[in-house]
Scaffold this active site. Structure first.
Site, mmCIF file in Angstrom:
data_model
loop_
_atom_site.group_PDB
_atom_site.id
_atom_site.type_symbol
_atom_site.label_atom_id
_atom_site.label_comp_id
_atom_site.label_asym_id
_atom_site.label_seq_id
_atom_site.Cartn_x
_atom_site.Cartn_y
_atom_site.Cartn_z
ATOM 1 N N ARG A 67 0.810 -1.221 0.000
ATOM 2 C CA ARG A 67 0.000 0.000 0.000
ATOM 3 C C ARG A 67 0.839 1.264 0.000
ATOM 4 O O ARG A 67 0.300 2.364 0.027
ATOM 5 C CB ARG A 67 -0.924 0.008 1.226
ATOM 6 N N CYS B 50 1.737 -0.002 10.070
ATOM 7 C CA CYS B 50 2.660 -1.009 9.556
ATOM 8 C C CYS B 50 2.470 -2.325 10.321
ATOM 9 O O CYS B 50 2.743 -2.409 11.524
ATOM 10 C CB CYS B 50 4.101 -0.530 9.679
#
Length: 174
Positions: free
Chosen positions: A98, A152
Site C-alpha cells: 500500500r 505497519c
C-alpha cells in the site's frame, strides 16, 4: 483524509476518481538531478505534497489528476542498451504493497533507488543494497531516506512478539 475516503462513496461515484499519468515525451524538458541533499529533500517533499493534494482533490475536482513527466531514455526507449542508473535518492521503504514509493513522491523510473523490506529493518541485505547505491551510484545519489508509514503490520507484529517475550520473562521471574 482517511475518514473522507471511508465515508461510504461508491467506486462508481466520479467524484472519487484520481488519475495518475506517467508522461513520456522525447521533446520535453526534464528536471535535472538535484545539486545536493537539501535540493533532493526539497524535491521529495514537493512530490509528496503533490501526491497528498491529489488525494485531497479526489472529492472536489473529479477526476483529480497528477501528471509525472518521465524521460523516455530512463526506461530505455530508443536505446539499444539499458539506461544508466541515475537515482538522486535511495529510499528504504516498507514492503507493504500500500506504500508505492515512487508514486507517493511523484517520481518516475530511474529517479529513486528503492530498497523495500517489511518494517524497514536494516538487516544485512538492506545494508548491502544501500552500500551498493552509495558506492556505485555516487555520481547521481544525493540522499538516503528511511520511509516509515502508519499502520505497519510488520512493526506491530515485532512489537507484539517483544511484548509477549517480555511478559513471559516477567512471569518466569515471579
Amino acid at each position: 483524509m482517511a475518514k473522507k475516503l471511508l465515508g461510504g462513496a461508491s467506486k462508481e461515484d466520479p467524484t472519487w476518481l484520481a488519475e495518475v499519468t506517467y508522461r513520456f515525451a522525447f521533446d520535453a524538458v526534464y528536471r535535472p538531478l538535484p545539486p545536493d541533499a537539501n535540493a533532493a529533500r526539497s524535491r521529495l517533499e514537493s512530490g509528496n505534497r503533490a501526491f497528498a493534494a491529489l488525494l485531497d482533490r479526489m472529492t472536489t475536482s473529479p477526476p483529480a489528476k497528477l501528471n509525472i513527466a518521465v524521460d523516455p531514455h530512463d526506461v530505455g526507449l530508443r536505446r539499444s542498451a539499458a539506461p544508466k542508473q541515475q537515482p538522486f535518492a535511495a529510499v528504504v521503504g516498507c514492503a507493504d504493497a500500500r506504500v508505492p514509493v515512487e508514486l507517493i513522491f511523484s517520481e518516475g523510473p530511474n529517479d529513486l533507488f528503492v530498497v523495500r523490506v517489511a518494517g524497514n529493518g536494516l538487516g544485512d541485505d538492506v545494508t548491502a543494497s544501500l552500500s551498493y547505491a552509495v558506492d556505485h551510484l555516487k555520481d547521481s545519489l544525493r540522499t538516503i531516506v528511511v520511509l516509515g508509514h502508519s499502520g505497519c503490520g510488520a512493526v506491530s507484529a515485532a512489537v507484539d512478539v517483544y511484548l509477549e517475550l517480555l511478559s513471559q520473562q516477567n512471569t518466569c521471574r515471579s
